[in-house]
Each structure stands twice: as structure tokens, then as C-alpha cells.
Design a protein around this motif. Structure first.
Motif, short mmCIF file in Angstrom:
data_model
loop_
_atom_site.label_atom_id
_atom_site.label_comp_id
_atom_site.label_asym_id
_atom_site.label_seq_id
_atom_site.Cartn_x
_atom_site.Cartn_y
_atom_site.Cartn_z
N GLY A 467 -1.14 6.30 8.05
CA GLY A 467 -1.76 5.37 8.98
C GLY A 467 -2.64 4.33 8.32
N TYR A 468 -3.23 4.69 7.16
CA TYR A 468 -4.14 3.76 6.47
C TYR A 468 -3.80 3.58 4.99
CZ TYR A 468 -8.41 1.69 4.56
OH TYR A 468 -9.29 0.87 3.90
N GLY A 469 -3.78 4.70 4.26
CA GLY A 469 -3.65 4.63 2.80
C GLY A 469 -2.43 3.88 2.31
N ARG A 470 -1.29 4.17 2.89
CA ARG A 470 -0.06 3.54 2.42
C ARG A 470 -0.09 2.03 2.63
NH1 ARG A 470 6.04 5.44 4.26
NH2 ARG A 470 7.17 4.45 2.54
N LYS A 471 -0.68 1.59 3.76
CA LYS A 471 -0.73 0.15 4.06
C LYS A 471 -1.72 -0.58 3.16
CE LYS A 471 0.25 1.02 8.97
NZ LYS A 471 -0.31 0.94 10.36
N HIS A 472 -2.78 0.11 2.72
CA HIS A 472 -3.82 -0.53 1.93
C HIS A 472 -3.74 -0.19 0.44
CE1 HIS A 472 -5.42 -0.64 6.06
NE2 HIS A 472 -6.09 -1.71 5.67
N SER A 473 -2.72 0.53 0.04
CA SER A 473 -2.56 0.91 -1.37
C SER A 473 -2.51 -0.33 -2.26
CB SER A 473 -1.28 1.72 -1.55
OG SER A 473 -0.96 1.85 -2.92
N LYS A 474 -3.42 -0.42 -3.21
CA LYS A 474 -3.45 -1.57 -4.11
C LYS A 474 -2.18 -1.64 -4.94
CE LYS A 474 -8.47 -2.01 -4.53
NZ LYS A 474 -9.63 -2.00 -5.46
N LEU A 475 -1.74 -0.49 -5.43
CA LEU A 475 -0.54 -0.46 -6.25
C LEU A 475 0.67 -0.88 -5.42
CD1 LEU A 475 0.70 0.22 -9.00
CD2 LEU A 475 0.97 2.57 -8.22
N GLY A 476 0.78 -0.37 -4.19
CA GLY A 476 1.89 -0.71 -3.33
C GLY A 476 1.90 -2.19 -2.97
N ASN A 477 0.75 -2.74 -2.66
CA ASN A 477 0.67 -4.16 -2.28
C ASN A 477 0.96 -5.06 -3.47
OD1 ASN A 477 0.06 -3.72 0.45
ND2 ASN A 477 -2.13 -3.48 0.01
N GLU A 478 0.53 -4.65 -4.66
CA GLU A 478 0.84 -5.44 -5.87
C GLU A 478 2.33 -5.49 -6.13
OE1 GLU A 478 -1.40 -3.69 -9.00
OE2 GLU A 478 -3.35 -4.43 -8.26
N LEU A 479 3.00 -4.36 -5.93
CA LEU A 479 4.45 -4.32 -6.12
C LEU A 479 5.16 -5.19 -5.09
CD1 LEU A 479 5.01 -0.54 -6.99
CD2 LEU A 479 5.09 -2.50 -8.54
N LYS A 480 4.65 -5.21 -3.84
CA LYS A 480 5.25 -6.05 -2.79
C LYS A 480 5.14 -7.52 -3.16
CE LYS A 480 4.38 -2.89 1.06
NZ LYS A 480 3.58 -2.69 2.31
N ILE A 481 3.99 -7.91 -3.71
CA ILE A 481 3.78 -9.30 -4.11
C ILE A 481 4.74 -9.69 -5.24
CG2 ILE A 481 2.15 -10.90 -5.17
CD1 ILE A 481 -0.09 -9.37 -3.70
N LYS A 482 4.91 -8.79 -6.20
CA LYS A 482 5.79 -9.08 -7.33
C LYS A 482 7.24 -9.19 -6.89
CE LYS A 482 2.90 -6.89 -10.85
NZ LYS A 482 2.81 -5.79 -11.85
N ASN A 483 7.60 -8.37 -5.89
CA ASN A 483 9.00 -8.39 -5.41
C ASN A 483 9.22 -9.49 -4.38
OD1 ASN A 483 9.59 -6.19 -7.01
ND2 ASN A 483 9.07 -4.68 -5.42
#
Length: 483
Positions: A467-483
Motif C-alpha cells: 500500500g505504501y512501501g512499494r509505491k515510494h521505494s527509492k530504488l523502484g522509482n529510480e529504475l522506473k525513471i531509467k526505463n
């Protein structure tokens, strides 16, 4: 699967300045932190239980077996701590090896262990304090040392309801203030506490040794009753399972990596050093206790050391032991609160928890707001919830973390065989595999209620993660930006 690279973790470890934790701990500080949480009141109670019900005088061998089991995990922790000197302990190690979801599970479970542990110990601390004060004629109204859900019968036969456990709340808040002031101050306070309670243990060993009756060691390994775990060699193994929980706590040293000077050198010293010192003290303590009184006298006793002390002319030792228990609990609460806040700090820095838990005070360089929030929550928990509900601090989460760390070493030796390591676990893969097997056996022996509690807590944690962690994960969001 989202997984942190060793390079990224080392970059985090190298960060300095505002917003980072202050590196102020040396190897000695880490050893005292480890001893501070390992030597608690459990030593004064579980030793007698294991001797009376399982191992007899051979409880000393049970301590050795338990220490060997802990050593497998400790060696794996030491390698990880030298490779990845970042706060978070098993949470961080799982992030680097098995990915974000596994890291969340471990971190969330460690938080439960530290929180429940601190609250439970605070309530017990309050009870022992009352016993100590009563010896000097100081009586505290029972309404002020019980939760609203508890009752007490007075001397005149009347019954009173509790209001709040004030001593339990005060000790949590007081230790929170010490932690907020800085890790070096916490380490100094912990070193003082450790010195006092180790001194009591050493005095008991030294004075009690003179009155050992060799007849109490006969037979050293009592004959098995025909039931597994009741004496004989199986009793020694079962006894090891009982006293194993006395050792748990050295892993909290790993949560202090980001506040340690030269962590590649000092983290292994702290982890392994505290385990070795405590093992020696425990074996000597068990030897003297079962030498002073026959192990059968400890049956169904909540205070076996008091029985042993009665065999000596030193009646004042009884008060000293209660004082040692109070002191021991104090340092356990301190280290539990330290460990919990550092795991929260790491999880918040990764974006998996709200940023309030990662904010660092400019002057003290500690996570002040996180410490305050957690300290207040645990204080309220200790003040208004009965110990029967809080329950004993179970070890299933810690054992699960041990398993993950041992598995992580196997993964990292294969994935990153040439990565710099300040300390290398010997005899890989044998040591990690033995660590996994030992911890799994311990987990299987725990009651089903413990597993149920773990499942409920993890279900809550997974809901927060998705509900929160996955959406705000810094590592996950950085990977989304790179892709």
C-alpha cells in the motif's frame, strides 16, 4: 526483483555530513552493546529451568552447544557487516541478496521483535524494581504499577484494579532520552550498565566457587528418563534449545554499522567478541549454580539463583542478583530501542516507510523524531497492556533473520566472489548450511502461537508494503525513471 547492489550500499555507507548518522563507536563499544543485550535476566532463570528439566549439571554443555549454533550465524553476520557497513542488519543484507520484498519481511519482523521485547522487558523491569524497593520498606501503590486490565489482592483481602504501569513507562522514556542524545552517550551508559551487571555475575562465580559441593555433579549427565529431552544427551540438546534464547541479541550489533568507526574491522570484533565473552561467563555461571545446589532443587523455581545463594553465607547476594536483573533489563531495553530505530531508519531511507523515520537531528546526529515516536508508542504499550498480552519476547523473527543471513552468504559468495571483505566466514558453504539447519530446528520447536503471531504481523506488514512501501521505494522509482 528489486535488489540493491553492493556498490550502492557502499556509497550509502560512505555518506557523511548532515542527514547521516555519526560514526562514534569502536570495537569495545560494540562488544559492550552485544553483552548489554545478551546478558539479561534470562541468565538468572533459564539456567535453572534447563538444568532441572533437561540437562542437570551438564547445562554447561548445553550452553556450549547453543553458543556453537549461534556462532554459525555470527560468522555470517560478521562477513556481511564487513562488506556492507550500513544500518539495518539483516534487513540490509536481505536487500542486497534476495531483494526488496524479502528485505521488507525481515525488517518488519525485526521491528516486532525489538518492540515487543522492549515493552515486555520494561514491564518485567518494573516488577523487579518493586521487589528490590520492598526489601527496603518502600511500597508503591499497586494501581500505579499495573495496567487497567490487571488486578491485585491486598493484604486485607480487598482487590484493586490497576491504572497504569508508571515505572515501565518511565524507564522506556528515560532510555529514549539517552538514545536521542547520541550513540556515543548511549554507548557510555551501556558500558557502565554492562560493567555493573557483569561484576555481579563475576562476584557470584568467585564467591560461590568456594562452596561448590562436588556431590552435586554426580551424575554429571543424568540418565535419560525414556522421554526425548529429559536428561541424557537428548536433554543436553533440549537444554541448548532453552538457553539458546539467552544468547540472542548479538545480531543487534549489526544494526550499528553506520555509526561505527572502521566498520570493516570493528563490526566482526563486536559480533564475535560479545558472543565469546558471554559464552565463557554463562558456562562458569551454570557450573557454579549447579555445584552449589542439586539440579533437582531448581524444579518449578522462578528464581533458581536464590536457591543457590542460600547454600552460601552471603545472604546479601540475593539483593545483588535482583539489582543485576534490574540493571540487565535496563541495557536490554536500551539496545532493543537502538536496534529498532536503526532498522526503521534504514527502511525509511529506502522509501519503504514515511520519511519522518529517517530525519536526523542536526546537533545529535540521531533519528530524533523516530526515537520519540517509537519510544512514546512502546512506553504506552508497556504502561497500559498487561504482560500476559504483550507476551514473552519470542525469537522466531530473529531466527528467521539468522536463516536469511546464512542464505545470503551462500548467494553472495556465488554472485560476488571477488567483492572486498574485511572478514571472511570460514568453511563456506559448511558454516552457513549448519547455521541454517540449526536455526530452522529452533524455529520448528517453537509453539504454534508464535507462528500465528508472526503470520498476523507479516500480513499487516505486507499490506503496508504494497500500500505504501512499494509505491515510494527509492530504488523502484529510480529504475522506473531509467526505463
Amino acid at each position: 526483483m528489486l535488489r540493491k547492489s553492493l556498490e550502492l550500499l557502499r556509497q550509502e555507507a560512505a555518506e557523511t555530513g548532515a542527514g547521516t548518522l555519526k560514526r562514534s563507536l569502536n570495537g569495545f563499544n560494540l562488544i559492550t552493546i552485544g553483552i548489554g543485550v545478551i546478558i539479561g535476566a534470562g541468565l538468572f532463570s533459564l539456567t535453572g529451568i534447563a538444568a532441572a528439566n533437561n540437562a542437570g549439571p551438564a547445562v554447561t554443555l548445553s550452553f556450549v552447544v547453543a553458543a556453537v549454533g549461534c556462532a554459525f550465524s555470527a560468522l555470517c553476520y560478521a562477513e556481511f557487516a564487513s562488506m556492507v557497513p550500513v544500518s539495518g542488519s539483516a534487513y540490509t543484507y536481505a536487500y542486497a541478496t534476495m531483494g526488496e520484498l524479502f528485505a521488507w519481511i525481515i525488517g518488519w519482523d525485526l521491528v516486532l521483535e525489538y518492540s515487543v521485547g522492549a515493552a515486555t522487558v520494561a514491564i518485567s523491569w518494573s516488577q523487579y524494581l518493586l521487589k528490590f524497593l520492598s526489601k527496603y520498606g518502600i511500597i508503591v501503590p499497586p494501581q500505579l504499577v499495573m495496567s487497567p486490565f490487571e488486578t491485585a489482592t491486598l493484604a486485607d483481602g480487598s482487590t484493586v484494579h490497576g491504572f497504569v504501569n508508571i515505572p515501565a513507562m518511565l524507564i522506556v522514556l528515560a532510555i529514549t532520552m539517552i538514545i536521542i542524545r547520541g550513540t556515543s552517550g548511549s554507548a557510555w551508559f551501556n558500558a557502565l550498565v554492562v560493567t555493573l551487571k557483569v561484576s555481579v555475575v563475576l562476584v557470584f562465580i568467585a564467591l560461590g566457587w568456594q562452596y561448590i559441593d562436588p556431590a552435586n555433579y554426580q551424575p554429571y549427565i543424568p540418565q535419560n528418563t525414556g522421554v526425548f529431552g529429559e536428561f541424557g544427551w537428548s536433554g543436553i540438546l533440549r537444554g541448548a534449545g532453552v538457553v539458546f534464547f539467552v544468547f540472542i541479541g548479538f545480531d543487534i550489533v549489526a544494526t550499528m554499522a553506520q555509526e561505527t568507526k572502521n566498520p570493516q574491522r570493528n563490526m566482526p570484533i563486536g559480533i564475535i567478541g560479545s558472543l565469546v565473552i558471554c559464552t565463557i561467563l554463562f558456562v562458569l555461571f551454570g557450573h557454579v549454580m549447579t555445584g552449589l545446589a542439586n539440579y533437582t532443587e531448581f524444579k518449578n523455581s522462578a528464581a533458581p539463583v536464590a536457591i543457590a545463594i542460600e547454600k552460601t553465607p552471603y545472604a546479601w547476594l540475593s539483593s545483588a542478583v535482583i539489582l543485576a536483573i534490574i540493571i540487565g533489563y535496563t541495557s536490554v531495553i536500551l539496545v532493543d530501542l537502538l536496534g529498532q530505530s536503526r532498522v526503521f531508519f534504514s527502511m525509511a531511507k529506502d522509501g519503504l516507510l514515511p520519511p519522518v523515520f529517517a530525519r536526523i537531528h542536526e546537533r545529535f546526529r540521531t533519528p530524533l523524531q523516530s526515537n520519540l515516536l517509537l519510544g512514546l508508542f512502546i512506553a504506552l504499550f508497556a504502561g497500559f497492556v498487561p504482560i500476559s498480552v504483550v507476551g514473552e519476547m519470542t525469537s522466531i523473527g530473529t531466527l528467521l533473520a539468522f536463516v536469511m543471513v546464512c542464505v545470503g552468504i551462500l548467494i553472495m559468495r556465488k554472485r560476488e566472489p571477488d567483492a572486498p571483505r574485511g572478514f571472511r566466514t570460514p568453511w563456506v558453504p559448511l558454516v552457513p548450511i549448519l547455521g541454517i539447519l540449526t536455526c530452522v530446528l529452533m524455529m520448528v520447536s517453537l509453539p504454534w502461537e508464535t507462528w500465528l503471531r508472526l503470520a498476523v504481523w507479516l500480513a499487516i506488514g505486507l499490506a503496508i508494503y504494497f500500500g505504501y512501501g512499494r509505491k515510494h521505494s527509492k530504488l523502484g522509482n529510480e529504475l522506473k525513471i531509467k526505463n
